[in-house]
Motif scaffolding. Structure first.
Motif, PDB file in Angstrom:
ATOM      1  N   HIS A 149      14.060  31.640  -5.197  1.00 48.39           N
ATOM      2  CA  HIS A 149      14.611  30.864  -4.096  1.00 48.39           C
ATOM      3  C   HIS A 149      14.134  29.447  -4.365  1.00 48.39           C
ATOM      4  CE1 HIS A 149      16.419  33.715  -1.344  1.00 48.39           C
ATOM      5  NE2 HIS A 149      15.485  34.569  -1.733  1.00 48.39           N
ATOM      6  N   THR A 150      15.079  28.547  -4.586  1.00 47.37           N
ATOM      7  CA  THR A 150      14.755  27.197  -5.034  1.00 47.37           C
ATOM      8  C   THR A 150      15.375  26.172  -4.098  1.00 47.37           C
ATOM      9  OG1 THR A 150      14.700  27.966  -7.332  1.00 47.37           O
ATOM     10  CG2 THR A 150      14.966  25.609  -7.004  1.00 47.37           C
ATOM     11  N   VAL A 151      14.672  25.065  -3.911  1.00 50.32           N
ATOM     12  CA  VAL A 151      15.207  23.926  -3.174  1.00 50.32           C
ATOM     13  C   VAL A 151      15.279  22.762  -4.154  1.00 50.32           C
ATOM     14  CG1 VAL A 151      14.863  22.313  -1.269  1.00 50.32           C
ATOM     15  CG2 VAL A 151      14.205  24.712  -1.008  1.00 50.32           C
ATOM     16  N   VAL A 152      16.456  22.120  -4.243  1.00 50.80           N
ATOM     17  CA  VAL A 152      16.625  20.959  -5.117  1.00 50.80           C
ATOM     18  C   VAL A 152      16.846  19.727  -4.256  1.00 50.80           C
ATOM     19  CG1 VAL A 152      17.457  22.220  -7.135  1.00 50.80           C
ATOM     20  CG2 VAL A 152      19.100  21.441  -5.434  1.00 50.80           C
ATOM     21  N   TYR A 153      16.294  18.610  -4.719  1.00 52.12           N
ATOM     22  CA  TYR A 153      16.411  17.323  -4.034  1.00 52.12           C
ATOM     23  C   TYR A 153      17.189  16.408  -4.973  1.00 52.12           C
ATOM     24  CZ  TYR A 153      12.639  19.313  -1.291  1.00 52.12           C
ATOM     25  OH  TYR A 153      11.873  20.141  -0.503  1.00 52.12           O
ATOM     26  N   LEU A 174      18.850  14.744  -9.937  1.00 53.34           N
ATOM     27  CA  LEU A 174      17.813  15.689  -9.536  1.00 53.34           C
ATOM     28  C   LEU A 174      16.448  15.012  -9.626  1.00 53.34           C
ATOM     29  CD1 LEU A 174      17.144  18.702  -8.826  1.00 53.34           C
ATOM     30  CD2 LEU A 174      16.791  19.029 -11.260  1.00 53.34           C
ATOM     31  N   VAL A 175      15.787  14.842  -8.483  1.00 55.19           N
ATOM     32  CA  VAL A 175      14.485  14.183  -8.471  1.00 55.19           C
ATOM     33  C   VAL A 175      13.341  15.161  -8.253  1.00 55.19           C
ATOM     34  CG1 VAL A 175      15.323  11.904  -7.816  1.00 55.19           C
ATOM     35  CG2 VAL A 175      14.732  13.538  -6.030  1.00 55.19           C
ATOM     36  N   GLU A 176      13.638  16.325  -7.717  1.00 58.49           N
ATOM     37  CA  GLU A 176      12.581  17.315  -7.472  1.00 58.49           C
ATOM     38  C   GLU A 176      13.212  18.683  -7.333  1.00 58.49           C
ATOM     39  OE1 GLU A 176       8.870  18.720  -7.192  1.00 58.49           O
ATOM     40  OE2 GLU A 176       9.206  16.567  -7.300  1.00 58.49           O
ATOM     41  N   LYS A 177      12.452  19.677  -7.729  1.00 55.80           N
ATOM     42  CA  LYS A 177      12.881  21.065  -7.575  1.00 55.80           C
ATOM     43  C   LYS A 177      11.655  21.870  -7.179  1.00 55.80           C
ATOM     44  CE  LYS A 177      13.523  23.558 -11.261  1.00 55.80           C
ATOM     45  NZ  LYS A 177      14.082  24.216 -12.434  1.00 55.80           N
ATOM     46  N   ARG A 178      11.782  22.672  -6.128  1.00 49.42           N
ATOM     47  CA  ARG A 178      10.681  23.519  -5.664  1.00 49.42           C
ATOM     48  C   ARG A 178      11.123  24.970  -5.699  1.00 49.42           C
ATOM     49  NH1 ARG A 178       5.794  20.881  -5.068  1.00 49.42           N
ATOM     50  NH2 ARG A 178       6.299  18.746  -4.531  1.00 49.42           N
ATOM     51  N   ARG A 179      10.424  25.751  -6.467  1.00 49.57           N
ATOM     52  CA  ARG A 179      10.675  27.192  -6.490  1.00 49.57           C
ATOM     53  C   ARG A 179       9.749  27.842  -5.480  1.00 49.57           C
ATOM     54  NH1 ARG A 179      10.923  27.974 -12.988  1.00 49.57           N
ATOM     55  NH2 ARG A 179      13.123  27.387 -13.216  1.00 49.57           N
ATOM     56  N   CYS A 180      10.345  28.528  -4.528  1.00 47.26           N
ATOM     57  CA  CYS A 180       9.544  29.136  -3.466  1.00 47.26           C
ATOM     58  C   CYS A 180       8.835  30.397  -3.947  1.00 47.26           C
ATOM     59  CB  CYS A 180      10.410  29.438  -2.256  1.00 47.26           C
ATOM     60  SG  CYS A 180      11.134  27.951  -1.552  1.00 47.26           S
ATOM     61  N   PHE A 181       9.578  31.312  -4.534  1.00 48.23           N
ATOM     62  CA  PHE A 181       8.973  32.526  -5.072  1.00 48.23           C
ATOM     63  C   PHE A 181       9.993  33.224  -5.950  1.00 48.23           C
ATOM     64  CE2 PHE A 181      10.710  33.557  -0.916  1.00 48.23           C
ATOM     65  CZ  PHE A 181      11.522  34.641  -1.185  1.00 48.23           C
ATOM     66  N   ALA A 182       9.491  34.093  -6.801  1.00 46.71           N
ATOM     67  CA  ALA A 182      10.370  34.869  -7.677  1.00 46.71           C
ATOM     68  C   ALA A 182      10.773  36.158  -6.981  1.00 46.71           C
ATOM     69  CB  ALA A 182       9.666  35.189  -8.988  1.00 46.71           C
ATOM     70  N   LEU A 183      12.017  36.516  -7.156  1.00 45.92           N
ATOM     71  CA  LEU A 183      12.496  37.794  -6.635  1.00 45.92           C
ATOM     72  C   LEU A 183      12.354  38.834  -7.732  1.00 45.92           C
ATOM     73  CD1 LEU A 183      15.792  36.625  -4.951  1.00 45.92           C
ATOM     74  CD2 LEU A 183      13.663  37.197  -3.832  1.00 45.92           C
ATOM     75  N   VAL A 184      11.644  39.888  -7.426  1.00 48.89           N
ATOM     76  CA  VAL A 184      11.454  40.945  -8.409  1.00 48.89           C
ATOM     77  C   VAL A 184      11.787  42.270  -7.748  1.00 48.89           C
ATOM     78  CG1 VAL A 184       9.839  42.092  -9.946  1.00 48.89           C
ATOM     79  CG2 VAL A 184       9.631  39.639  -9.537  1.00 48.89           C
ATOM     80  N   PHE A 185      12.809  42.925  -8.266  1.00 49.43           N
ATOM     81  CA  PHE A 185      13.202  44.213  -7.711  1.00 49.43           C
ATOM     82  C   PHE A 185      12.807  45.362  -8.629  1.00 49.43           C
ATOM     83  CE2 PHE A 185      16.267  41.364  -5.649  1.00 49.43           C
ATOM     84  CZ  PHE A 185      15.974  41.659  -4.348  1.00 49.43           C
ATOM     85  N   LEU A 186      12.913  45.115  -9.932  1.00 51.44           N
ATOM     86  CA  LEU A 186      12.660  46.168 -10.905  1.00 51.44           C
ATOM     87  C   LEU A 186      11.830  45.614 -12.053  1.00 51.44           C
ATOM     88  CD1 LEU A 186      16.277  47.541 -11.233  1.00 51.44           C
ATOM     89  CD2 LEU A 186      14.407  48.639 -10.047  1.00 51.44           C
ATOM     90  N   PRO A 187      11.065  46.474 -12.693  1.00 50.44           N
ATOM     91  CA  PRO A 187      10.406  46.012 -13.908  1.00 50.44           C
ATOM     92  C   PRO A 187      11.474  45.633 -14.941  1.00 50.44           C
ATOM     93  CG  PRO A 187       9.545  48.137 -13.209  1.00 50.44           C
ATOM     94  CD  PRO A 187      10.726  47.842 -12.347  1.00 50.44           C
ATOM     95  N   PRO A 188      11.274  44.553 -15.694  1.00 48.93           N
ATOM     96  CA  PRO A 188      12.274  44.131 -16.669  1.00 48.93           C
ATOM     97  C   PRO A 188      12.673  45.215 -17.662  1.00 48.93           C
ATOM     98  CG  PRO A 188      10.579  42.472 -16.429  1.00 48.93           C
ATOM     99  CD  PRO A 188      10.136  43.660 -15.627  1.00 48.93           C
ATOM    100  N   ILE A 189      11.790  46.137 -17.946  1.00 43.68           N
ATOM    101  CA  ILE A 189      12.082  47.203 -18.903  1.00 43.68           C
ATOM    102  C   ILE A 189      13.279  48.054 -18.454  1.00 43.68           C
ATOM    103  CG2 ILE A 189      10.499  48.920 -17.970  1.00 43.68           C
ATOM    104  CD1 ILE A 189      10.679  48.338 -21.638  1.00 43.68           C
ATOM    105  N   LEU A 190      13.503  48.134 -17.134  1.00 38.98           N
ATOM    106  CA  LEU A 190      14.605  48.948 -16.630  1.00 38.98           C
ATOM    107  C   LEU A 190      15.946  48.247 -16.696  1.00 38.98           C
ATOM    108  CD1 LEU A 190      12.899  50.523 -13.500  1.00 38.98           C
ATOM    109  CD2 LEU A 190      13.234  51.540 -15.748  1.00 38.98           C
ATOM    110  N   LEU A 191      15.942  46.939 -16.898  1.00 32.38           N
ATOM    111  CA  LEU A 191      17.191  46.198 -16.957  1.00 32.38           C
ATOM    112  C   LEU A 191      17.795  46.375 -18.313  1.00 32.38           C
ATOM    113  CD1 LEU A 191      16.144  42.954 -15.132  1.00 32.38           C
ATOM    114  CD2 LEU A 191      17.455  44.857 -14.235  1.00 32.38           C
TER     115      LEU A 191
END
Length: 144
Positions: A116-120, A127-144
Motif C-alpha cells: 500500500h503506497t502513497v505517492v506525492y 514524483l517527489v516522494e513515495k511512502r510504502r505503508c506495508f507489504a501485503l503477504v498472503f502466501l509464501p513465495p514458494i507457492l506462487l
C-alpha cells in the motif's frame, strides 16, 4: 504579505469504475474549481482483485497482476516486469497538465511484493516522494 489560500480537493473514485480516464476527469474537475491539491486516498484497488476467489493464491495473483508498477528511475531494473503499467508517468503528466499537486494512494507491486503506497506528485517536479505503508503477504513465495 497576505496569506495565500490553498484549496484542497479529495476524490473517492468508486472501486468498480476506477480507471485512468476517471482519474483524469476528477483532476480536471478539481482544477477547474480552483483546487491546488488533489488527494485520492485509494486510487486503485481494482474490482477484479477485490472479488472473493476460492483460493487465497488466486486472489493474491489477481491483486499482484492488477497492482501498479511505478518503475521508479534509478531503481533495480530486475525488480520491474514488463513495465506495461505507466502509472507514475500518467500521474506526473496529469499533475503537470492540471497544475495540481497530487497525493495518491495505490496498490504497488515491486520486486515481487505488494505494497500500500502513497505517492506525492508535484506539477513541476513529478514524483517527489513515495511512502510504502506495508507489504501485503498472503502466501509464501514458494507457492506462487
Amino acid at each position: 504579505m497576505p496569506p495565500k489560500r490553498l484549496t484542497l480537493a479529495i476524490a473517492h473514485p468508486t472501486i468498480t469504475s476506477t480507471s485512468p480516464s476517471q482519474i483524469t476527469q476528477l483532476a480536471h474537475s478539481a482544477a477547474a474549481k480552483g483546487a491546488h491539491l488533489l488527494v485520492i486516498p485509494s486510487y486503485a484497488t481494482p474490482a477484479a482483485a477485490t472479488a472473493r476467489n476460492k483460493s487465497p493464491r488466486d486472489q493474491y495473483l489477481k491483486l499482484f497482476n492488477c497492482a501498479h508498477d511505478l518503475s521508479d528511475p534509478g531503481s533495480d531494473p530486475l525488480c520491474h516486469g514488463d513495465k506495461k503499467h505507466k502509472t507514475r508517468e500518467t500521474l506526473e503528466h496529469l499533475a503537470q497538465e492540471t497544475k495540481l499537486f497530487l497525493i495518491v494512494g495505490l496498490l504497488e507491486r515491486a520486486c515481487g511484493n505488494l505494497y500500500h503506497t502513497v505517492v506525492y506528485i508535484h506539477p513541476g517536479d513529478g514524483l517527489v516522494e513515495k511512502r510504502r505503508c506495508f507489504a501485503l503477504v498472503f502466501l509464501p513465495p514458494i507457492l506462487l
